[in-house]
Write an enzyme that holds these catalytic residues in place. Structure first.
Site, PDB file in Angstrom:
ATOM      1  N   GLY A   1      31.288 -67.511  -6.014  1.00 30.93           N
ATOM      2  CA  GLY A   1      30.349 -66.379  -5.253  1.00 30.93           C
ATOM      3  C   GLY A   1      30.775 -66.176  -3.716  1.00 30.93           C
TER       4      GLY A   1
ATOM      5  N   GLU B   1      28.791 -70.558   2.210  1.00 29.45           N
ATOM      6  CA  GLU B   1      27.906 -70.258   0.942  1.00 29.45           C
ATOM      7  C   GLU B   1      27.836 -68.831   0.999  1.00 29.45           C
ATOM      8  OE1 GLU B   1      26.715 -70.999  -1.688  1.00 29.45           O
ATOM      9  OE2 GLU B   1      25.510 -72.692  -1.921  1.00 29.45           O
ATOM     10  N   ASP B   2      27.556 -68.418  -0.416  1.00 27.49           N
ATOM     11  CA  ASP B   2      27.119 -66.944  -0.441  1.00 27.49           C
ATOM     12  C   ASP B   2      25.774 -66.710  -0.119  1.00 27.49           C
ATOM     13  OD1 ASP B   2      26.420 -68.670  -2.708  1.00 27.49           O
ATOM     14  OD2 ASP B   2      27.066 -67.167  -4.386  1.00 27.49           O
TER      15      ASP B   2
ATOM     16  N   ASP C   1      19.033 -69.948  -2.024  1.00 36.18           N
ATOM     17  CA  ASP C   1      17.931 -69.629  -2.529  1.00 36.18           C
ATOM     18  C   ASP C   1      16.913 -70.655  -2.505  1.00 36.18           C
ATOM     19  OD1 ASP C   1      15.859 -68.370  -3.971  1.00 36.18           O
ATOM     20  OD2 ASP C   1      16.843 -68.208  -5.908  1.00 36.18           O
TER      21      ASP C   1
ATOM     22  N   LYS D   1      17.643 -66.551   1.304  1.00 37.88           N
ATOM     23  CA  LYS D   1      16.341 -66.194   0.717  1.00 37.88           C
ATOM     24  C   LYS D   1      15.247 -67.078   0.902  1.00 37.88           C
ATOM     25  CE  LYS D   1      17.274 -64.451  -3.844  1.00 37.88           C
ATOM     26  NZ  LYS D   1      17.251 -64.579  -5.090  1.00 37.88           N
TER      27      LYS D   1
ATOM     28  N   PHE E   1      16.543 -60.718  -6.866  1.00 36.14           N
ATOM     29  CA  PHE E   1      17.568 -61.007  -7.380  1.00 36.14           C
ATOM     30  C   PHE E   1      18.828 -59.975  -7.163  1.00 36.14           C
ATOM     31  CE2 PHE E   1      21.242 -61.777 -10.783  1.00 36.14           C
ATOM     32  CZ  PHE E   1      21.350 -63.226 -10.339  1.00 36.14           C
ATOM     33  N   VAL E   2      19.978 -60.359  -6.237  1.00 31.76           N
ATOM     34  CA  VAL E   2      20.990 -59.492  -5.850  1.00 31.76           C
ATOM     35  C   VAL E   2      22.229 -59.677  -6.390  1.00 31.76           C
ATOM     36  CG1 VAL E   2      19.540 -58.994  -3.488  1.00 31.76           C
ATOM     37  CG2 VAL E   2      21.298 -60.964  -3.835  1.00 31.76           C
TER      38      VAL E   2
ATOM     39  N   ASP F   1      27.157 -62.528  -8.612  1.00 33.59           N
ATOM     40  CA  ASP F   1      27.140 -62.145 -10.171  1.00 33.59           C
ATOM     41  C   ASP F   1      25.824 -62.115 -10.774  1.00 33.59           C
ATOM     42  OD1 ASP F   1      27.049 -65.175 -10.239  1.00 33.59           O
ATOM     43  OD2 ASP F   1      27.392 -64.946 -12.320  1.00 33.59           O
TER      44      ASP F   1
ATOM     45  N   ARG G   1      30.467 -59.214  -9.381  1.00 32.17           N
ATOM     46  CA  ARG G   1      31.081 -59.921  -8.305  1.00 32.17           C
ATOM     47  C   ARG G   1      31.888 -58.862  -7.413  1.00 32.17           C
ATOM     48  NH1 ARG G   1      30.056 -65.429  -8.824  1.00 32.17           N
ATOM     49  NH2 ARG G   1      30.283 -66.280 -10.719  1.00 32.17           N
TER      50      ARG G   1
END
Ligand code: 5GP
Length: 184
Positions: free
Chosen positions: A47, A101-102, A105, A133, A154-155, A161, A167
Site C-alpha cells: 500500500g 505506512e499507507d 486504522d 483514521k 473505507f478509502v 486497494d 491501487r
C-alpha cells in the site's frame, strides 16, 4: 464497454495536486527534523509504494530504503491477524529507522511492526503515515508524521486497494458502497 475504475469512486477525498503538495511538505519537515541523521526508510508494502516513491523524492538528504511486507486485511475489514509476508534485506541495528505506512486504522499492523522492529535495536524508530483514521483505533499507537487525517470511511487509491484493485488511482477516494456490497 470496458470497465472504468473511476466510475466505482463515490467521491474524491484528496486530489493528485493536494497529495503532491502535502507529501512535499512532509518530506521537507522530516528532513529538517532529522538534521544530519540519515533516515533508513522502511516501507510497508504494498500500500505504501506510491507514497514512498513521492516522499523519498521530496527528501533532499542521504537516505536508505528497505521493504517490509505485512498482511492483515481481507476485503474491507481487518482479519485481526498480522503476518510477515516479506522480511527486511538488511539489519537496522543502530540506524535511524522511519517506518512508512499507507494508513493507520485499528493500529494493529503498526503496533505489530513496531514491536518487531524494536527487537532489532535501531538507534531511533519513528513513523510516517500517509493517512490516519483515528476513529478506527483499537490499539493505542500513533504516527510521528501524518499526511492527512480522515473520517471513518473505507478509502482507495494512491496505493490503497480493495481486493488488490484501485491501487493505481492517482487520487484518494471513497469506493461506492455497491461495489463491495455487490449487486442487490
Ligand atoms: P490497521 O492494522 O491499522 O487496522 O490497518 C492497517 C492496514 O489496513 C493498512 O496498511 C491498509 O492496508 C489497510 N486499511 C485500513 N484502512 C483502510 C482503508 O480505508 N482502505 C484500504 N484500502 N485499506 C485500509
Amino acid at each position: 464497454m470496458p470497465h472504468v475504475m473511476h466510475d466505482d469512486v463515490d467521491r474524491i477525498l484528496f486530489s493528485e495536486e493536494q497529495i503532491q503538495q502535502r507529501v512535499g511538505e512532509l518530506g521537507a519537515q522530516i528532513v529538517e527534523e532529522y538534521g544530519g541523521r540519515d533516515p533508513h526508510l522502511i516501507t510497508i508494502v504494498k500500500g505504501s509504494i506510491p507514497f514512498i516513491s513521492d516522499l523519498m523524492r521530496a527528501m533532499d538528504t542521504p537516505l536508505s530504503l528497505d521493504l517490509l511486507g505485512v498482511s492483515s486485511y481481507a476485503g474491507t475489514s481487518s482479519s485481526g491477524e498480522v503476518r510477515l509476508t516479506k522480511d527486511l534485506d538488511s539489519s537496522i541495528e543502530g540506524r535511524h529507522v522511519l517506518v512508512v505506512e499507507d494508513i493507520i486504522d485499528t493500529g494493529l499492523t503498526l503496533s505489530y511492526v513496531l514491536r518487531n522492529l524494536r527487537q532489532r535495536a535501531p538507534a531511533s524508530l519513528k513513523v510516517v503515515t500517509f493517512l490516519d483514521k483515528p476513529a478506527g483505533r483499537g490499539t493505542p499507537v500513533e504516527a510521528d508524521y501524518v499526511g492527512f487525517t480522515i473520517p471513518d470511511e473505507f478509502v482507495i487509491g494512491y496505493g490503497l486497494d480493495w481486493n488488490q484493485r484501485y491501487r493505481n488511482l492517482p487520487y484518494v477516494g471513497i469506493l461506492k458502497r455497491d461495489v463491495y456490497a455487490g449487486p442487490l
